[in-house]
Enzyme design. Sequence first.
Site, PDB file in Angstrom:
ATOM      1  N   LYS A  63       0.864  -1.128   0.064  1.00 42.00           N
ATOM      2  CA  LYS A  63      -0.016   0.071  -0.009  1.00 42.00           C
ATOM      3  C   LYS A  63       0.875   1.275   0.134  1.00 42.00           C
ATOM      4  O   LYS A  63       2.086   1.169  -0.094  1.00 42.00           O
ATOM      5  CB  LYS A  63      -0.911  -0.151   1.073  1.00 42.00           C
ATOM      6  CG  LYS A  63      -1.867  -1.214   1.400  1.00 42.00           C
ATOM      7  CD  LYS A  63      -2.936  -1.301  -0.097  1.00 42.00           C
ATOM      8  CE  LYS A  63      -3.834  -2.059   0.112  1.00 42.00           C
ATOM      9  NZ  LYS A  63      -3.924  -3.593   0.401  1.00 42.00           N
TER      10      LYS A  63
HETATM   11  C1  LIG Z   1      -9.920  -3.425  -1.130  1.00 41.18           C
HETATM   12  C2  LIG Z   1      -9.238  -4.272  -0.003  1.00 41.18           C
HETATM   13  N1  LIG Z   1      -9.945  -4.335   1.095  1.00 41.18           N
HETATM   14  C3  LIG Z   1      -9.289  -4.691   2.280  1.00 41.18           C
HETATM   15  C4  LIG Z   1      -8.244  -5.200   2.280  1.00 41.18           C
HETATM   16  C5  LIG Z   1      -7.747  -5.971   3.468  1.00 41.18           C
HETATM   17  O1  LIG Z   1      -6.504  -5.305   3.977  1.00 41.18           O
HETATM   18  P1  LIG Z   1      -5.468  -6.109   4.939  1.00 41.18           P
HETATM   19  O2  LIG Z   1      -4.794  -7.059   4.172  1.00 41.18           O
HETATM   20  O3  LIG Z   1      -4.491  -4.796   5.586  1.00 41.18           O
HETATM   21  O4  LIG Z   1      -6.172  -6.742   5.982  1.00 41.18           O
HETATM   22  C6  LIG Z   1      -7.293  -5.340   1.164  1.00 41.18           C
HETATM   23  C7  LIG Z   1      -6.068  -5.748   1.192  1.00 41.18           C
HETATM   24  O5  LIG Z   1      -5.437  -5.901   0.330  1.00 41.18           O
HETATM   25  C8  LIG Z   1      -7.932  -4.655   0.054  1.00 41.18           C
HETATM   26  O6  LIG Z   1      -7.207  -4.544  -1.065  1.00 41.18           O
END
Ligand SMILES: Cc1ncc(COP(=O)(O)O)c(C=O)c1O
Length: 404
Positions: free
Chosen positions: A202
Amino acid sequence: MNATSISPQTLAINGGEPVRATLLPYGRQSVDEADIQAVIEVLRSDWLTTGPKVAEFEEAFAARVGAAHALTFSSGTAALHAAAFAAGLKPGDEAITTPLTFAATANCVLYQGATPIFADVCRDTLNLDPEQIASKISPRTRALLPVDYAGHPADLTPILEIAQRHGVAVIEDACHALGAEYEGKRVGSIADMTVFSFHPVKHITTGEGGMVATSNAQLAETLRRFRNHGISSEARQRQSAGQWHYEMVLLGFNYRLPDFACVLGLQQLKRLDANLARRREIAARYTAAFNQIPGVTSPEVRPGANPAWHLYPIRLDLEKLTTDRAQIFRALRAENIGVNVHYIPVHMHPYYRGQFGYEGGEYPVAEHAYEQLISLPMFHAMSEQDVEDVIHAVAKLAEHYGKR
Ligand SMILES: Cc1ncc(COP(=O)(O)O)c(C=O)c1O
């Protein structure tokens, strides 16, 4: 294939020289020496978790995205779960979301015992289509869950209008969109709750980590408790007040982000503007190049949107090519271009098919887009040479597989 037939244009997948000697990943973090020193300092301090860096990161982040409050979580997924809880989702309720997302967006609804209802996406941005949302609203709808796909903000004005009309919450999954703007407003300052992720691919990273931004004090308080077992005070507050007494007032989780992760986030946040500027520069270069290459379509940007470019997903115009996405994917990998696909539509995963009886065909725009999508490398530390290598590889493949 004999050696005489190998020209510089011979695809690596057919035995030619790859465009690059080593694999270029589709995304990766940048951690500098100052970041490392700041983490070491926290590791030497009294507070590894629930210490002063948590509030410092939250305050700096809230100021950056234009929200009154920001609450850290152990991941973007935990942050989504907390937002679903704070929106009041419970068994019998529904939340409307997009199929073209990471499964966590819809899973957070299931964590609350509620039902995710998918609505199809717009053809241009691949974001949730407000007209499709309107057709899926029911008396059970309690939240709308748009995703800012690839970093392009969802169409928030009509989405907020629908939400207001029906008295439901908007949880914006902005895990792709830290730093994006919509109609002059910062993502994080628009929806009831906006969720971010700090996974290493990210815009900024804390290893794992997430945040919910909100300007609603009551939601902020619920989110704060939810990430700490549902307890109404935090350890440091109790220590400074010389108190042992605490009360658990709701069923929460341990979703806390440690201080050494928060200090990394604070450090990284200082470079967010530079990271965004570089991503926008890379996107502009890609788009200019791909406009000249038949068979390849760049992501569209709507007027009024300033995307954060977490991803750069091209769409293959399969009518103009002699092969399919799977072959182009393999051929790009063979050229050492680390491509990816975002996303297999959520309703097509075996779990969702099994639980809800999806068979495919329910969301034709998302499903059709899925067949065409390939995410090219996009991260702020890409060099000029990296960018040119990607363009070269795409051009080489388009030339080879283009219909004449
Ligand atoms: C659109 C979206 N929502 C939620 C998440 C979940 O985030 P995390 O990996 O920090 O749990 C991601 C992770 O890549 C994502 O791309």
